[in-house]
Design a protein around this motif. Structure first.
Motif, PDB file in Angstrom:
ATOM      1  N   ALA A 285       0.858  -1.196   0.000  1.00 46.21           N
ATOM      2  CA  ALA A 285       0.000   0.000   0.000  1.00 46.21           C
ATOM      3  C   ALA A 285       0.887   1.236   0.000  1.00 46.21           C
ATOM      4  O   ALA A 285       2.051   1.181   0.404  1.00 46.21           O
ATOM      5  CB  ALA A 285      -0.914  -0.009   1.222  1.00 46.21           C
ATOM      6  N   TRP A 286       0.294   2.344  -0.466  1.00 44.98           N
ATOM      7  CA  TRP A 286       1.034   3.601  -0.578  1.00 44.98           C
ATOM      8  C   TRP A 286       0.443   4.581   0.427  1.00 44.98           C
ATOM      9  O   TRP A 286      -0.648   5.111   0.223  1.00 44.98           O
ATOM     10  CB  TRP A 286       0.937   4.111  -2.021  1.00 44.98           C
ATOM     11  N   GLY A 287       1.157   4.790   1.518  1.00 46.77           N
ATOM     12  CA  GLY A 287       0.640   5.591   2.620  1.00 46.77           C
ATOM     13  C   GLY A 287       1.104   7.034   2.552  1.00 46.77           C
ATOM     14  O   GLY A 287       2.078   7.412   3.212  1.00 46.77           O
ATOM     15  N   LEU A 288       0.391   7.821   1.770  1.00 48.98           N
ATOM     16  CA  LEU A 288       0.739   9.240   1.633  1.00 48.98           C
ATOM     17  C   LEU A 288      -0.293  10.108   2.362  1.00 48.98           C
ATOM     18  O   LEU A 288       0.049  10.899   3.241  1.00 48.98           O
ATOM     19  CB  LEU A 288       0.802   9.609   0.144  1.00 48.98           C
ATOM     20  N   SER A 289      -1.571   9.948   2.008  1.00 50.27           N
ATOM     21  CA  SER A 289      -2.616  10.860   2.490  1.00 50.27           C
ATOM     22  C   SER A 289      -2.882  10.701   3.985  1.00 50.27           C
ATOM     23  O   SER A 289      -2.734   9.621   4.559  1.00 50.27           O
ATOM     24  CB  SER A 289      -3.922  10.592   1.738  1.00 50.27           C
ATOM     25  N   GLU A 290      -3.337  11.806   4.573  1.00 53.83           N
ATOM     26  CA  GLU A 290      -3.768  11.793   5.968  1.00 53.83           C
ATOM     27  C   GLU A 290      -5.152  12.424   6.057  1.00 53.83           C
ATOM     28  O   GLU A 290      -5.555  13.171   5.160  1.00 53.83           O
ATOM     29  CB  GLU A 290      -2.763  12.548   6.847  1.00 53.83           C
TER      30      GLU A 290
ATOM     31  N   GLY B 144      -4.752  16.090   2.603  1.00 54.10           N
ATOM     32  CA  GLY B 144      -4.870  15.317   1.372  1.00 54.10           C
ATOM     33  C   GLY B 144      -3.955  15.901   0.328  1.00 54.10           C
ATOM     34  O   GLY B 144      -2.806  15.491   0.160  1.00 54.10           O
ATOM     35  N   SER B 145      -4.442  16.917  -0.368  1.00 53.01           N
ATOM     36  CA  SER B 145      -3.647  17.526  -1.426  1.00 53.01           C
ATOM     37  C   SER B 145      -2.473  18.341  -0.868  1.00 53.01           C
ATOM     38  O   SER B 145      -1.477  18.517  -1.546  1.00 53.01           O
ATOM     39  CB  SER B 145      -4.536  18.432  -2.279  1.00 53.01           C
ATOM     40  N   ASP B 146      -2.594  18.838   0.362  1.00 53.58           N
ATOM     41  CA  ASP B 146      -1.467  19.614   0.939  1.00 53.58           C
ATOM     42  C   ASP B 146      -0.478  18.666   1.616  1.00 53.58           C
ATOM     43  O   ASP B 146      -0.410  18.548   2.838  1.00 53.58           O
ATOM     44  CB  ASP B 146      -1.974  20.690   1.913  1.00 53.58           C
TER      45      ASP B 146
ATOM     46  N   TRP C 110      -4.635   7.773   6.217  1.00 54.62           N
ATOM     47  CA  TRP C 110      -6.074   7.476   6.031  1.00 54.62           C
ATOM     48  C   TRP C 110      -6.503   7.672   4.590  1.00 54.62           C
ATOM     49  O   TRP C 110      -5.975   8.571   3.913  1.00 54.62           O
ATOM     50  CB  TRP C 110      -6.893   8.363   6.956  1.00 54.62           C
ATOM     51  N   LEU C 111      -7.441   6.883   4.199  1.00 55.02           N
ATOM     52  CA  LEU C 111      -7.884   6.685   2.816  1.00 55.02           C
ATOM     53  C   LEU C 111      -6.760   6.058   2.004  1.00 55.02           C
ATOM     54  O   LEU C 111      -6.331   6.585   0.979  1.00 55.02           O
ATOM     55  CB  LEU C 111      -8.371   7.978   2.157  1.00 55.02           C
ATOM     56  N   ILE C 112      -6.292   4.932   2.537  1.00 52.43           N
ATOM     57  CA  ILE C 112      -5.179   4.234   1.901  1.00 52.43           C
ATOM     58  C   ILE C 112      -5.713   2.916   1.322  1.00 52.43           C
ATOM     59  O   ILE C 112      -6.151   2.035   2.077  1.00 52.43           O
ATOM     60  CB  ILE C 112      -4.047   3.947   2.924  1.00 52.43           C
TER      61      ILE C 112
ATOM     62  N   ALA D  81      -8.017  10.410  -7.177  1.00 53.91           N
ATOM     63  CA  ALA D  81      -6.900   9.672  -6.585  1.00 53.91           C
ATOM     64  C   ALA D  81      -5.583  10.109  -7.229  1.00 53.91           C
ATOM     65  O   ALA D  81      -5.563  10.527  -8.383  1.00 53.91           O
ATOM     66  CB  ALA D  81      -7.105   8.174  -6.757  1.00 53.91           C
ATOM     67  N   ASP D  82      -4.524  10.016  -6.460  1.00 52.16           N
ATOM     68  CA  ASP D  82      -3.181  10.367  -6.936  1.00 52.16           C
ATOM     69  C   ASP D  82      -3.079  11.818  -7.409  1.00 52.16           C
ATOM     70  O   ASP D  82      -2.453  12.110  -8.429  1.00 52.16           O
ATOM     71  CB  ASP D  82      -2.734   9.420  -8.060  1.00 52.16           C
ATOM     72  N   GLY D  83      -3.656  12.700  -6.662  1.00 52.02           N
ATOM     73  CA  GLY D  83      -3.585  14.128  -7.005  1.00 52.02           C
ATOM     74  C   GLY D  83      -4.830  14.501  -7.777  1.00 52.02           C
ATOM     75  O   GLY D  83      -4.992  14.097  -8.926  1.00 52.02           O
TER      76      GLY D  83
HETATM   77  C1  LIG Z   1     -10.751   5.363  -3.625  1.00 51.33           C
HETATM   78  C2  LIG Z   1      -9.610   6.135  -3.044  1.00 51.33           C
HETATM   79  C3  LIG Z   1      -8.339   5.585  -3.064  1.00 51.33           C
HETATM   80  C4  LIG Z   1      -7.273   6.284  -2.488  1.00 51.33           C
HETATM   81  N1  LIG Z   1      -6.060   5.675  -2.409  1.00 51.33           N
HETATM   82  C5  LIG Z   1      -5.058   6.302  -1.763  1.00 51.33           C
HETATM   83  C6  LIG Z   1      -3.823   5.624  -1.535  1.00 51.33           C
HETATM   84  O1  LIG Z   1      -3.671   4.449  -1.878  1.00 51.33           O
HETATM   85  N2  LIG Z   1      -2.839   6.274  -0.900  1.00 51.33           N
HETATM   86  C7  LIG Z   1      -2.981   7.550  -0.480  1.00 51.33           C
HETATM   87  O2  LIG Z   1      -2.035   8.083   0.081  1.00 51.33           O
HETATM   88  N3  LIG Z   1      -4.141   8.232  -0.673  1.00 51.33           N
HETATM   89  C8  LIG Z   1      -5.181   7.629  -1.280  1.00 51.33           C
HETATM   90  N4  LIG Z   1      -6.381   8.275  -1.430  1.00 51.33           N
HETATM   91  C9  LIG Z   1      -6.503   9.693  -1.046  1.00 51.33           C
HETATM   92  C10 LIG Z   1      -6.640  10.582  -2.295  1.00 51.33           C
HETATM   93  O3  LIG Z   1      -5.590  10.294  -3.172  1.00 51.33           O
HETATM   94  C11 LIG Z   1      -6.646  12.109  -2.080  1.00 51.33           C
HETATM   95  O4  LIG Z   1      -5.427  12.683  -2.400  1.00 51.33           O
HETATM   96  C12 LIG Z   1      -6.847  12.589  -0.742  1.00 51.33           C
HETATM   97  O5  LIG Z   1      -7.972  12.021  -0.166  1.00 51.33           O
HETATM   98  C13 LIG Z   1      -7.082  14.110  -0.782  1.00 51.33           C
HETATM   99  O6  LIG Z   1      -8.194  14.359  -1.560  1.00 51.33           O
HETATM  100  P1  LIG Z   1      -8.666  15.799  -1.941  1.00 51.33           P
HETATM  101  O7  LIG Z   1      -7.627  16.534  -2.685  1.00 51.33           O
HETATM  102  O8  LIG Z   1      -9.947  15.569  -2.627  1.00 51.33           O
HETATM  103  O9  LIG Z   1      -8.941  16.471  -0.507  1.00 51.33           O
HETATM  104  P2  LIG Z   1      -8.383  17.777   0.138  1.00 51.33           P
HETATM  105  O10 LIG Z   1      -6.924  17.846   0.140  1.00 51.33           O
HETATM  106  O11 LIG Z   1      -9.075  17.833   1.462  1.00 51.33           O
HETATM  107  O12 LIG Z   1      -8.936  18.929  -0.797  1.00 51.33           O
HETATM  108  C14 LIG Z   1     -10.321  19.300  -0.788  1.00 51.33           C
HETATM  109  C15 LIG Z   1     -10.653  20.043  -2.044  1.00 51.33           C
HETATM  110  O13 LIG Z   1      -9.906  21.260  -2.109  1.00 51.33           O
HETATM  111  C16 LIG Z   1      -9.615  21.571  -3.452  1.00 51.33           C
HETATM  112  N5  LIG Z   1      -8.154  21.692  -3.612  1.00 51.33           N
HETATM  113  C17 LIG Z   1      -7.210  20.832  -3.194  1.00 51.33           C
HETATM  114  N6  LIG Z   1      -5.978  21.264  -3.531  1.00 51.33           N
HETATM  115  C18 LIG Z   1      -6.141  22.429  -4.168  1.00 51.33           C
HETATM  116  C19 LIG Z   1      -5.253  23.374  -4.750  1.00 51.33           C
HETATM  117  N7  LIG Z   1      -3.930  23.182  -4.749  1.00 51.33           N
HETATM  118  N8  LIG Z   1      -5.772  24.480  -5.314  1.00 51.33           N
HETATM  119  C20 LIG Z   1      -7.105  24.683  -5.330  1.00 51.33           C
HETATM  120  N9  LIG Z   1      -7.992  23.822  -4.795  1.00 51.33           N
HETATM  121  C21 LIG Z   1      -7.529  22.717  -4.212  1.00 51.33           C
HETATM  122  C22 LIG Z   1     -10.155  20.438  -4.309  1.00 51.33           C
HETATM  123  O14 LIG Z   1     -11.413  20.786  -4.827  1.00 51.33           O
HETATM  124  C23 LIG Z   1     -10.285  19.308  -3.334  1.00 51.33           C
HETATM  125  O15 LIG Z   1     -11.275  18.387  -3.727  1.00 51.33           O
HETATM  126  C24 LIG Z   1      -7.472   7.577  -1.956  1.00 51.33           C
HETATM  127  C25 LIG Z   1      -8.759   8.139  -1.944  1.00 51.33           C
HETATM  128  C26 LIG Z   1      -9.827   7.414  -2.438  1.00 51.33           C
HETATM  129  C27 LIG Z   1     -11.203   8.004  -2.281  1.00 51.33           C
END
Ligand SMILES: Cc1cc2nc3c(=O)[nH]c(=O)nc-3n(C[C@H](O)[C@H](O)[C@H](O)COP(=O)(O)OP(=O)(O)OC[C@H]3O[C@@H](n4cnc5c(N)ncnc54)[C@H](O)[C@@H]3O)c2cc1C
Length: 595
Positions: free
Chosen positions: A124-129, A133-135, A157-159, A372-374
Motif C-alpha cells: 500500500a502507498w501511505g501518503l494521504s492523511e 490530502g492535497s497539501d 487514512w484513505l489508503i 486519486a493520486d492528485g
Molecule cells: C478510492 C480512493 C483511493 C485512495 N487511495 C489512496 C492511496 O492508496 N494512498 C494515499 O495516500 N491516498 C489515497 N487516497 C486519497 C486521495 O488520493 C486524495 O489525495 C486525498 O484524499 C485528498 O483528496 P482531496 O484533494 O480531494 O482532498 P483535500 O486535500 O481535502 O482537498 C479538498 C478540495 O480542495 C480543493 N483543492 C485541493 N488542492 C487544491 C489546490 N492546490 N488548489 C485549489 N484547490 C484545491 C479540491 O477541490 C479538493 O477536492 C485515496 C482516496 C480514495 C477516495
C-alpha cells in the motif's frame, strides 16, 4: 515491446480471463458485481491475475521482472479494468507502492521489494492523511531518529490496500519543521513489527470500487530499521512527486477501460434494439452520440499514448505530460459517460440485469481517476504554474521545437521501440518544454502532405482537419497573452486565480489536439484496418473545438456515418476501442442485450 508482441500478450491475457459476459468464465461480470455488492476484496481475481503473471510486467528487468515499457503494464491494467476496475486498482496500488523503491532504493532494497511482490505480497502507498490530502507538506506522521532506525507515529487514512497489505510505503516527517526537505519514505512491513503494532483502521464504504480495501493505518512509536528508508533522509517529497507522475499517467487506464465497457454494452443494445422502425444506432441523434463518445475515447487514448511513452522518451518533461493526462482524460471521459447514459436510457438503471449491471459499476468506478493520486485541481495548478514558460517556448524557441520534432515520432509512433525506463530521470518541472505542443506545427505540415496524397472524401476530411487543428493550435497566442494580462493585473494573486486554472484547461485542450494529430501522423502506417480514419480525426477535432465553441460544428452526417462504420467494425470484430485494437476474448456468453 514491439506492437505485435504487445498485441499477442494482450490476447493471451484476454484468453486467460475469458468472456466476461459468460458466467462460467474465470473472471465474469456477474461475480465481479457480486464482489461489489458484498464489498468483498477480490482475492480470487487478484490471485488469478497473479497466477498469469501480471505483476511481472511492473517489475524491472534488472530485478528479474518483465517491465521494459510502462506501456505494457498500462495496457494490461486497462484490459483488467475493462472487467473490474477494483482488481486493477488493487494490483496498481502494489506497483505504485513499489515506485519509491524503484526510483530511489538501493539495488538491495529494490530486489528485496521485488521478491516480496513475486511472492504475492500486497503493498500500500501511505501518503494521504485525514487532515492533509492535497497539501502533502502538511502531513503529520512523524519519524523520529533513534539508534539503528526510526520510530514512526501517526495516522495514514484513505489508503487503498492498507488492511490487506503486507507492507506499506509510508511518507513521514523526518524534520520536525517539515518543509520540502523534511520528509522521507519508509517501507513498514507488518510482519517485522510486534503483533498489533500496525493498527488497521476500519474499512470505509465507497461509492465506486466497492470491493476495494479502503482503510488506513495508525502507528504509535513503531520501530523501522534504517534499511527500510527508501532514498535519502529528506528526499521523500521528491520521490512522492515522481511516483505520483507515474500514477497520474497510468490511472487514466481506469477511465479508458470504464468507457470501453460502457460503450460496448451500449452498442450491444443499440445494434439490436429497434424503435420507430430503426435500430437505435441508426437514429441520427443516437448515432451522433455514440460516435462522439467514441471520438472522446480516442482523444483520451491519444493523450494517454503520448503521456505513457513520455515517461521513457522525455522523463524530464513528465511533470507536464502526467498532469495534462490526469486532468484531461478523466474529465473528458466523465462527460462522455454522461452522454452515453442518454443513449442507453432506462436500462442503465437496472441494477441486477445480467448485461447492464456492469454499466453502473463503470459509471461509479470511473470517478476514482478524478481524485486519486492528485485531484484534478492539483494537476491544473501544476500546469498553471508552468504555463508561461510552456507557451513562451512554444512561441519563440526554434531550437526546442526542432528537438521536439525529432522526438515526437517515438512519442506517438505506436510501432516505435522505447528507451529503457529510468524513473529516477523524471524531473519535477518541465523547464518550459512540452514536446506535444512544440512539435504540433510539424505534424500539421505532415497532415497537409497526407491530405494531398489522399483521395475522395478522405482528402476532404483531412483538409478540413488541417484547418480545424490549425485554428485550435492558433489559440496558444491568446492564452499566452491572457496569462500575461492576468499576471500584470493580479500580482501575487495570479498563481491562485481561478482564471489561470481555466487557462491551464485550455492549454490541456491544445496538448490533446496535438496528441490527436501526432498519433494520426506518426502511427498512420502502423494502424490496423479500419484505422487510420480522416473522419474520426475530424470528429475528434470537433470535440476539442467544442470545448471552446460548444455549438459550432465542423462535421456533417457523412463524417458521423463513416465514424460509425469504424466503430461498428471494432465492435463486431470484438477489438478494444483504441489505437491498439487488441483482440478481446471471444464472446461466448448469452448477450441479454435486447431484454
Ligand atoms: C478510492 C480512493 C483511493 C485512495 N487511495 C489512496 C492511496 O492508496 N494512498 C494515499 O495516500 N491516498 C489515497 N487516497 C486519497 C486521495 O488520493 C486524495 O489525495 C486525498 O484524499 C485528498 O483528496 P482531496 O484533494 O480531494 O482532498 P483535500 O486535500 O481535502 O482537498 C479538498 C478540495 O480542495 C480543493 N483543492 C485541493 N488542492 C487544491 C489546490 N492546490 N488548489 C485549489 N484547490 C484545491 C479540491 O477541490 C479538493 O477536492 C485515496 C482516496 C480514495 C477516495
Amino acid at each position: 515491446m514491439p506492437k505485435a508482441d504487445l498485441t499477442e500478450l494482450a490476447a493471451r491475457l484476454e484468453a486467460h480471463l475469458g468472456d466476461p459476459h459468460d458466467p462460467t468464465s474465470p473472471m465474469p461480470f456477474d461475480q465481479i458485481l457480486d464482489h461489489d455488492e458484498r464489498e468483498e476484496f477480490p482475492y480470487a481475481f487478484v490471485n488469478l491475475l497473479q497466477r498469469w503473471g501480471v505483476h511481472e510486467y511492473v517489475i524491472p528487468k534488472a530485478q528479474g521482472g518483465k517491465a521494459g515499457d510502462v506501456e505494457v503494464g498500462f495496457n494490461l491494467l486497462r484490459l483488467i479494468a475493462r472487467r473490474d476496475p477494483t482488481s486493477a486498482t488493487a494490483l496498481m496500488l502494489t506497483s505504485l507502492s513499489f515506485m519509491p523503491a524503484w526510483i530511489a532504493g538501493t539495488d538491495e532494497q529494490k530486489q528485496y521489494v521485488v521478491d516480496l511482490m513475486k511472492q504475492g505480497n500486497k503493498l500500500a502507498w501511505g501518503l494521504s492523511e485525514r487532515h492533509h490530502g492535497s497539501d502533502v507538506l502538511g502531513n503529520e506522521m512523524r519519524a523520529e531518529k533513534v539508534d539503528g532506525g526510526y520510530l514512526l507515529t501517526g495516522e495514514k487514512w484513505l489508503i487503498g490496500n492498507a488492511t490487506v497489505a503486507d507492507g506499506v510505503s509510508v511518507f513521514a516527517r523526518t524534520d520536525p519543521k517539515g518543509g520540502p526537505a523534511g520528509y522521507s519514505i519508509f517501507l513498514v512491513e507488518k510482519r517485522n513489527t510486534p503483533a498489533g503494532a500496525v493498527e488497521e483502521l476500519p474499512n470505509e464504504r465507497l461509492h465506486g470500487l466497492r470491493a476495494l480495501d479502503m482503510s488506513g493505518i495508525r502507528l504509535d512509536g513503531v520501530f523501522v530499521p534504517d534499511e527500510a528508508r527508501l532514498g535519502h533522509q529528506g528526499q521523500g517529497l521528491e520521490i512522492a512527486l515522481k511516483s505520483a507522475q507515474v500514477a497520474r499517467t497510468t490511472i487514466g487506464s481506469m477511465a479508458l477501460a470504464a468507457v470501453d465497457t460502457a460503450l460496448r454494452v451500449t452498442l450491444d443494445f443499440t445494434e439490436q434494439r429497434e424503435i420507430f422502425g430503426k435500430k437505435v444506432s441508426d437514429i441520427p441523434y443516437s448515432r451522433r452520440q455514440l460516435t462522439e463518445v467514441f471520438a472522446d475515447l480516442m482523444i483520451a487514448d491519444a493523450v494517454s499514448l503520448g503521456a505513457v511513452r513520455s515517461l521513457q522518451v522525455v522523463p524530464e518533461q513528465t511533470s507536464v505530460w502526467s498532469s495534462v493526462a490526469k486532468y484531461f482524460v478523466p474529465t473528458l471521459l466523465e462527460r462522455s459517460m454522461a452522454q452515453l447514459n442518454i443513449v442507453l436510457g432506462a436500462r442503465l438503471y437496472l441494477r441486477a440485469h445480467p448485461h447492464y449491471g456492469i454499466y453502473q459499476k463503470m459509471l461509479r468506478d470511473l470517478l476514482v481517476a478524478i481524485f486519486a493520486d492528485g485531484n484534478t485541481v492539483v494537476n491544473l495548478k501544476n500546469i498553471a504554474l508552468q504555463l508561461d514558460g510552456l507557451l513562451g517556448t512554444a512561441a519563440q524557441d526554434t531550437v526546442a521545437r526542432a528537438a521536439a520534432d525529432q522526438r515526437v515520432p517515438q512519442l506517438y509512433g505506436i510501432d516505435r521501440e522505447l528507451p529503457l525506463y529510468r524513473p529516477w530521470d523524471q524531473e519535477l518541472f518541465s523547464r518550459g518544454k512540452d514536446d506535444a505542443v512544440l512539435a504540433a506545427p510539424g505534424s500539421l505540415d505532415r497532415l497537409r502532405e497526407l491530405a494531398a496524397e489522399a483521395k475522395g472524401e478522405e482528402q476532404v476530411w483531412l483538409l478540413r482537419a488541417v484547418e480545424v487543428a490549425a485554428g485550435l493550435l492558433g489559440r496558444a497566442e491568446a492564452i499566452h497573452r491572457r496569462a500575461g494580462e492576468l499576471r500584470a493585473g493580479l500580482g501575487r494573486e495570479y498563481g491562485q486565480s481561478a482564471e489561470l486554472f481555466d487557462l491551464a484547461k485550455q492549454y490541456s485542450a491544445l496538448h490533446a489536439t496535438a496528441a490527436c494529430l501526432h498519433t494520426f501522423v506518426h502511427s498512420h502506417a502502423a494502424l490496423d484496418d479500419p484505422l487510420p480514419s480522416g473522419a474520426l480525426l475530424l470528429l475528434q477535432l470537433e470535440r476539442l473545438h467544442r470545448l471552446f465553441s460548444p455549438h459550432e460544428s465542423v462535421t456533417d452526417s457523412a463524417v458521423v456515418d463513416e465514424v460509425m462504420r469504424v466503430l461498428r467494425h471494432l465492435h463486431r470484430e470484438n477489438r478494444l476501442f483504441s489505437y491498439w485494437q487488441f483482440p478481446l476474448a471471444t464472446r461466448t456468453g448469452v448477450r441479454h442485450a435486447q431484454s
